[in-house]
Design an enzyme around this catalytic site. Structure first.
Site, short mmCIF file in Angstrom:
data_model
loop_
_atom_site.label_atom_id
_atom_site.label_comp_id
_atom_site.label_asym_id
_atom_site.label_seq_id
_atom_site.Cartn_x
_atom_site.Cartn_y
_atom_site.Cartn_z
N GLY A 10 1.05 -1.23 0.11
CA GLY A 10 -0.02 0.68 0.35
C GLY A 10 0.48 1.28 -0.08
O GLY A 10 2.32 1.16 0.03
N CYS A 132 -3.41 10.78 10.15
CA CYS A 132 -3.16 11.90 9.49
C CYS A 132 -3.88 12.88 10.20
O CYS A 132 -2.99 13.67 10.56
CB CYS A 132 -2.42 12.15 7.97
SG CYS A 132 -4.09 11.64 7.14
#
Lengths: 326, 54, 291
Positions: A10, A132
């Site tokens: 990923g 994030c």
């Protein structure tokens, strides 16, 4: 230290590989991917194609390592957790499974955000890197909460690039739909709100917009102080919190072209740029934080946290300063 | 080195700076007026008034 | 002038709101002449009418605020303190209507100019002067509050805004015919044209304050004479005469600046001691006043 990356195919996995391969204290022993097992990592991560000998392996057979980074999707690491911990001394999880200290298995994990948890990270062997946007919001908000400069809830307006959605294509990320989008995909009730509340100690109300970027997150937080505040006070609060932080840069210029944080200068780098302004009547503080969601928001935060946990120099393997122009 | 009154960052000021000169803070780009020398004291430069000019 | 002897012992004053490149150059020039000169911030001045006179031998008045600038020179005039520029010059230069009337009286060519005393008459003024026109504020500087007006609708919009403004000065209508051409500036010191520059910019507002670049321009006799006559018309002193040179080479005076910013001109003429010329003129004027 020998290192394994789980879920290495990923985007986060690719970033972990990129950083680990360039880290003088890490030796990548395994990069797992069920789908791509046996193939060179360079086929999936073209920027790493010069590491010709590194192939993806099945995740079922894991070699003993010093540190294991997990970029597995939600729920996957929890499923194989016992197996993981039997082969790796230190586990750094970039997924959501163990972010909540009160959730199942979460109590053992330390938050992988050295700016706010450095003490707890020293010597840690279980590290969970926040999301994030939560990273950006927490860095932006926490010092002002600590300085008593906010009351009420904090409004968080987050703008995110497409890489945050991961490597699997979807209708939403189909190029013709995504390229020019400014799609408010979550106006209220984003799941990161709880995480931000946990990290900052204040209720966050988030709106998230998908913007025409690939990397990058920019968070604009609106805070109402209990009494009018000055820019100087806010500068002091941020300086007190972050003066010696190697990866936090205060960016709040009164003139010039680039006065407040912009994710475009952060691609590939582990910095979080932090800036702010204050309404003339002192009754609203606007804080802006920008970072690369794959670096400081994921893989970079993971490596930085590991450096702290292992007593290495905190910036090891994290030298890249971003690009300009991009 | 002198301290910026806005952001408390370090502002380098030339040795021969005079009062009423303008310096710009490197950290926050605020325009600062030198209000005193030896020791150097800086203040946020006042706004340009509507009748300023040649 | 009973205190002429005492005054000779006092330092010169450079009155300035900000010490910019020009002021630093002037201080250096005073130093080179061995003349003590102190910086005085115009914002700090407090004086009693009939009380002690300004404690300076003479004053170089470079206050940035037009209103304070005039008051400094007014005090100097009232106390017989030599000052550049004089209150008479400043009152003329800082008001475009006064400047236009003085230039016309002296036979200096200017663009067609029509004045209206209130925003209500502004539309008539613009129609009289013709399109395209420039509407300027009477007291503005640094390229502020200029509007180029191409048709009656635009004029109406500009004067509707003017009518909203609080002070009668802002409602005065000063309109000129817009003429394309090159922007020149001539520095005149003590009646003598010293140097010229041409100011280039992408926008038609070409003050260096709004980012224009100044390059050296030859100072021919016609240009020099015109600049000197303009300087004399407004009262003389240290002046920046702004002119427009059209495609045919004809010159028209646009305005005269009484606290001229000369760094662009000095940069364009690196061998010219601009600051020294200005300081020398003040020293000469001071010596003349004392005798």
């Amino acid at each position: 230290m020998k290192a394994t990356v789980l879920g290495a195919a990923g985007y986060v996995g690719g970033e972990l590989l990129r950083l680990a391969l360039g880290h003088p204290g890490l030796e990548v022993v395994q990069a797992t991917s069920r789908r791509h097992a046996g193939r060179p990592v360079g086929l999936v991560h073209p920027h790493l194609r010069h590491h010709a000998g590194l192939l993806f392996t099945e995740p079922d057979v894991l070699e003993p390592v010093d540190v294991l980074f997990s970029a597995l999707p939600r729920g996957e690491l929890a499923r194989v957790h016992d197996q993981i911990t039997s082969v790796a001394r230190t586990v750094v999880d970039l997924g959501p499974d163990f972010r909540d200290p009160e959730g199942p298995g979460g109590a053992a994990y330390v938050t992988g955000l050295p700016e706010l948890y450095r003490g707890a990270l020293a010597g840690a062997t279980r590290i969970s890197v926040p999301g994030c946007m939560a990273t950006a919001a927490a860095v932006a908000i926490r010092p002002l909460v600590a300085a008593g400069l906010t009351q009420d809830d904090v409004v968080v307006d987050a703008r995110t690039g497409s890489s945050g959605a991961g490597g699997e294509p979807s209708r939403a990320t189909h190029h013709p739909e995504r390229q020019h989008a400014m799609r408010i995909y979550k106006a209220t009730g984003h799941r990161h709100e709880r995480e931000i509340a946990r990290l900052c100690g204040v209720r966050a109300r988030m709106t998230v917009t998908a913007v025409p970027l690939v990397r990058g997150v920019q968070v604009v937080a609106h805070l109402r102080p209990p009494r009018p505040v000055s820019r100087t006070e806010v500068w002091s609060a941020f300086r007190d919190a972050y003066a010696d932080e190697p990866f936090v840069r205060l960016v709040a210029h009164r003139s010039g072209l680039h006065r407040l944080p912009d994710p475009q200068f952060l691609y590939g780098g582990n910095f979080v740029d932090l800036g702010f302004d204050v309404d003339d009547d002192g009754r609203r503080v606007v804080v802006v934080a920008a970072l690369d969601n794959l670096v400081k928001g994921a893989a970079g935060g993971a490596v930085q946290s590991l450096n702290v946990a292992q007593g290495l120099e905190e910036q090891t393997g994290l030298d890249f300063p971003g690009l300009h122009p991009v | 080195m002198t301290v910026c009154p806005e952001c408390r960052g370090a502002v380098s000021v030339p040795d021969d700076v005079m009062a009423a000169e303008i310096v710009v803070c490197g950290e926050c780009s605020s325009e600062l007026e030198v209000v005193a020398v030896t020791p150097t004291v800086l203040a946020l430069a006042p706004e340009v008034e509507e009748d300023w000019g040649e | 002038m009973s205190d002429g002897g005492e005054r000779a012992e006092r330092p010169f004053a450079l009155v300035a709101t900000r010490v910019r490149v020009e002021e630093r150059m002037l201080f250096d020039a005073f130093r080179r002449r061995g003349a003590a000169c102190e910086h005085v911030d115009d914002r700090s001045i407090v004086y009693r009418v009939g009380g002690p006179p300004p404690p300076w031998r003479a004053v170089l008045n470079r206050a940035l605020s037009a209103i304070r600038r005039l008051e400094v020179s007014r005090w100097c005039a009232a106390t017989d303190t030599p000052v550049l520029n004089s209150a008479v010059t400043l009152a003329c230069c800082d008001n475009k209507i006064a400047t236009s009337l003085a230039l016309h009286r002296a036979g200096v060519p200017t663009p067609d100019t029509v004045v209206a005393l209130d925003a209500a008459g502004g539309g008539r003024a613009v129609a009289e002067v013709g399109y395209p026109a420039v509407v300027k504020s009477v007291n503005g500087s640094w390229g502020r509050a200029l509007a180029r007006v191409g048709d009656p609708d635009a004029a109406e919009a500009v004067f509707a805004l003017r009518a909203e403004m609080p002070s009668p000065v802002q409602k005065l209508g000063y309109t000129q015919k817009f003429l394309p051409g090159r922007d020149l500036r001539v520095l005149v010191v003590g009646g003598r044209a010293v140097a010229a520059v041409v100011r280039e910019a992408d926008h038609w507002v070409r003050n260096t304050a709004r980012g224009a670049r100044a390059t050296a321009h030859p100072l021919g006799p016609e240009l020099a004479r015109l600049a000197e006559r303009s300087a004399a018309a407004v009262g003389g002193g240290v002046l920046g005469v702004d002119l427009l040179e059209d495609a045919a080479g004809d010159l028209r005076v646009l305005e005269v600046n009484g606290a001229v910013e000369f760094h662009g001109l000095a940069d364009a003429h690196p061998d010219l001691p601009v600051a020294d010329l200005i300081v020398d003129h003040l020293l000469d004027a001071t010596a003349g006043a004392a005798s």
